[in-house]
Design an enzyme around this catalytic site. Structure first.
Site, short mmCIF file in Angstrom:
data_model
loop_
_atom_site.label_atom_id
_atom_site.label_comp_id
_atom_site.label_asym_id
_atom_site.label_seq_id
_atom_site.Cartn_x
_atom_site.Cartn_y
_atom_site.Cartn_z
N ALA A 63 0.86 -1.18 0.00
CA ALA A 63 0.00 0.00 0.00
C ALA A 63 0.90 1.24 0.00
O ALA A 63 2.11 1.13 0.14
CB ALA A 63 -0.87 -0.02 1.25
N GLY A 103 -0.61 -5.16 0.35
CA GLY A 103 -1.70 -4.90 -0.59
C GLY A 103 -1.42 -5.50 -1.97
O GLY A 103 -2.36 -5.84 -2.70
N GLU A 106 -2.45 -9.01 -1.73
CA GLU A 106 -3.92 -9.03 -1.61
C GLU A 106 -4.59 -8.80 -2.96
O GLU A 106 -5.58 -9.45 -3.31
CB GLU A 106 -4.38 -7.99 -0.58
CG GLU A 106 -3.99 -8.39 0.85
CD GLU A 106 -4.42 -7.37 1.88
OE1 GLU A 106 -4.03 -6.19 1.72
OE2 GLU A 106 -5.12 -7.73 2.83
#
Ligand code: NAD
Length: 697
Positions: A63, A103, A106
């Protein structure tokens, strides 16, 4: 499409390429066009399959941390993954190189398939920032790896390599030519009508765990054995537990709520502060990118004692051969025997193979002859802490070291400028202050002398990285950053005992705070005799420390110090004899003992440390407050969740700290309590140390 997200076509396969240097972080400026590109590819009847790949050195490595703590502007990562999961009739393939972290992983878990090149690494390291993977990592990863392996990976935050990921089913294929091979994979999946099951719908491994929870429960216990007072590892384990026991959307919702709670908490703020602080510490005034480090192929170490042995091991562990010099063959044998035994312990614990042990031992060349150091690129001395001995060693080194060799001292307190001045090459001299045990402790204080050349500093910084250390550049003063502040902390420790506290009472305040041990347990661990000899040499005294040493109680190594130790044990047991001694010394000094609160103990030990930190900043011994935090986290066990002494001081409030220091200064008249002008100024302005610059949380 903007240049951050571009879409090309290879026949009927759409390739969505992300380009957000340096690490393709999932910033809003990437999320928005990516969401649009995914929807366009989904809705385009001419597109039969979709490949998601990245330009540059890595897949999405996480992220955008600078967005943490603020509401995520839509589309969020959740929205992106939800969009991916609306693609039910076309295979979606993540093409992974470099690292797919946080992230990034993910996002890849939102695809039907993942292909990777062989050097790729995949992981969910959020726990290291005091949070958990909030965009489905905790609910999707267990559906692929099984909850046992997933909990180990998420709680540790340690990434796995592509090969292991393929074996575990996280990667569907390992490829050589990433994007073309990913396109071929996607095309084949389409043409062979491979089943397209979203990860969220894969329940076999979850159901198996539900049927028998024993393996999973064991894995949770193992993963959370050492959480060091941190909330995030426990929250990560709970989130994986939820993935097993709750329906998918409920578990995902719970993970999101926990993420929000953790990201707003002090521990995560502290850990994010440390993440940036470590990077910041590598930026050193006068050492820009244009300054190239010298090449280090061979190292020399003088002294094979406690520190020399550990430093030599660090270099060898980093693949740099070491010539190690001692005064006698006996001392060499003793030193190398200790190194051999240390590696042997690693072998018996299974963390080192017997072959690697052999290979490492082969990288040591023992000698008693200085001429054997003539081809070393860097020489570090770790001999006795006496200026005369240091000077003698550096004169010899000056005579034999090749031009351009770096000459470093591991001194704990002595003046590097004075040592450098004995040589004809002061520009090549600096301090490299390792911490004990040097093969384990991460901190390296790099002491910059007045004349140390910029490329010598650059080399020390690069070498530190190579041998797995966290470097902080500091200036010359007695004790540099860490030991100087430790001195300020120790100053009051004995007085607290005389005035009424017990060693275990003081130590408990520290362990309750989150330290691995308190000051008295640390005295025993380090050995009190060093300080005692040092005091005697300088005509100084310490009532209780001296009295203990005079009876042969040096600490763990003699089975007794401030505490008692059973044979072979490192567990401190309070000793009634010591309690009696303290009472006696208090009586002799005419001190009436009283109950001392935990608050008072904190104020009289930690606040002087922070005060000394402020002085260190005033004198520019440390470049920024966050450098001091890095020193204390990596060298002295300051609790990670509190972010280091200067970060913690800001959380506590400098006004409060300044007021209490004034109070104790008034009461005792002691210099350690006299608030530093910088601390006073910041407190008066209502500011914190962070206002002086550095980390961005
Ligand atoms: P030590 O006594 O364990 O080892 C010193 C070694 O140096 C001995 O083996 C001795 O034989 C050898 N030596 C002494 N003079 C020598 C010479 N002229 N030539 C070659 N070898 C010589 O001491 P130590 O704890 O390893 O400390 C070494 C240095 O590291 C000191 O400057 C100390 O301040 C510093 N230091 C110590 C620690 C610690 O916790 N022990 C931590 C950081 C830095």
């Amino acid at each position: 499409m903007n240049s951050i997200v571009s879409v090309t076509r290879d026949g009927d396969v759409a390739i969505i390429l992300l380009h957000n240097p340096p690490v393709n972080a999932l910033s809003h400026r990437l999320r928005e066009p990516l969401d649009a590109a995914l929807k366009a590819a989904r809705d385009d009847p001419a597109v039969k399959a979709i490949v998601l790949a990245c330009a540059g050195r890595t897949f999405v490595a996480g992220a955008d941390i600078t967005e943490f703590g603020k509401p995520q502007k839509a589309p969020s990562l959740h929205d992106l993954i939800a969009t991916l999961e609306t693609i039910t009739t076309k295979p979606t393939v993540a093409a992974i190189h470099g690292t797919a972290l946080g992230g990034g992983l993910e996002l890849a878990l939102g695809c039907h398939f993942r292909v990777a090149d062989k050097g790729a690494r995949l992981g969910l390291p959020e726990v290291k920032l005091g949070i958990l993977p909030g965009a489905g990592g905790t609910v999707r990863l267990p559906r692929i790896l099984g909850p046992e392996k997933a909990v180990a990976m998420i709680v540790s935050g340690t990434p796995i390599g592509a090969l292991e990921a393929e074996e575990a089913g996280l990667v569907d294929a390992l490829v050589d030519d990433l994007v073309p091979d990913a396109v071929a994979f996607a095309r084949e999946a389409d043409e062979t009508n491979r089943a397209l099951v979203a990860v969220r719908d894969r329940n076999t491994r979850i159901e198996a765990a539900q049927a028998d929870m024993s393996g999973f429960e064991k894995a949770v216990t193992e993963a959370t054995k050492k959480t060091r007072g941190l909330e995030a590892p426990l929250a990560c384990a709970q989130a994986v537990c939820n993935a097993v026991t709750m329906p998918f959307d409920d578990a995902l919702g719970a993970a999101r709520r926990t993420f929000e709670r953790l990201v707003a908490g002090d521990q995560s703020k502290a850990q994010r502060h440390l993440f940036f602080a470590e990077r910041e510490a590598a930026r050193v005034e006068g050492v820009g990118k244009e300054v190239k480090p010298r090449e280090i192929r061979k190292a020399g170490i003088i002294g094979a004692g406690t520190m020399g042995g550990g430093i030599a091991m660090s270099f060898v562990n980093g693949g740099i051969p070491v010539t190690i010099l001692e005064m006698s063959k006996e001392a060499l044998d003793r030193g190398l025997g200790m190194i051999d035994r240390n590696y042997g312990i690693s072998v018996s614990r299974g963390s080192l193979s017997p072959e690697a042990h052999k290979k490492r031992m082969a990288l040591f060349t023992p000698t008693t002859n200085y001429d054997d150091l003539a081809d070393a690129d860097i020489i570090i001395e770790a001999v006795f802490e006496e200026m005369a001995v240091k000077k003698e060693v550096f004169s010899k080194l000056d005579a034999i070291a090749k031009p351009g060799a770096i000459l470093a001292s591991n001194t704990s307190y002595l003046n590097i400028n004075e040592i450098a001045a004995i040589t004809k090459r002061p520009g090549d001299v600096l301090g490299m202050h390792f911490f004990s045990p040097a093969n384990v402790m991460k901190l390296l204080e790099i002491v910059r002398g007045d004349k140390t050349a910029p490329d010598v500093l650059a080399t020390a910084l690069a070498t530190a990285k190579k041998i797995g250390k966290v470097p902080v550049v500091v200036g010359v003063c007695n004790g540099f950053v860490g030991n100087r502040m430790l001195g300020a902390r120790n100053d009051e420790s004995e007085n607290l005992l005389l005035e009424g506290a017990s060693p275990e009472g003081v130590d408990k305040v520290f362990t309750d705070f989150g330290w691995p041990m308190g000051p008295f347990a640390m005295w025993d661990l380090a050995g009190m005799d060093i300080g005692w000899r040092n005091r005697k040499a300088h005509g100084k005294t310490a009532v209780i420390g001296d009295a203990l040493c005079e009876t042969g109680r040096y600490g763990q190594k003699t089975g007794a110090g401030v505490y008692l130790y059973e044979k072979g044990s490192r567990t401190p047991t309070p000793d009634p004899e010591v309690a009696k001694l303290i009472e006696e010394k208090a009586r002799e000094a005419g001190i009436e003992r009283r109950t001392i609160s935990a608050e008072e103990i904190t104020e009289r030990t930690l606040y002087p440390m922070i005060n000394e930190g402020a002085r260190i900043l005033e004198e520019k011994i440390a470049a920024r407050p966050s450098d001091i935090d890095i020193v204390w986290i990596n060298g002295y066990g300051f609790p990670i969740g509190k972010g280091g002494p200067m970060f913690w001081a800001d959380l506590t409030g400098l006004r409060k700290i300044a007021e209490r220091l004034e109070y104790w200064h008034g009461k005792t008249g002691k210099q350690v309590f006299a608030p530093a002008p910088l601390l006073k100024k910041l407190a008066a302005e209502g500011k914190g140390f962070s206002s002086l610059g550095a980390s961005r949380t």
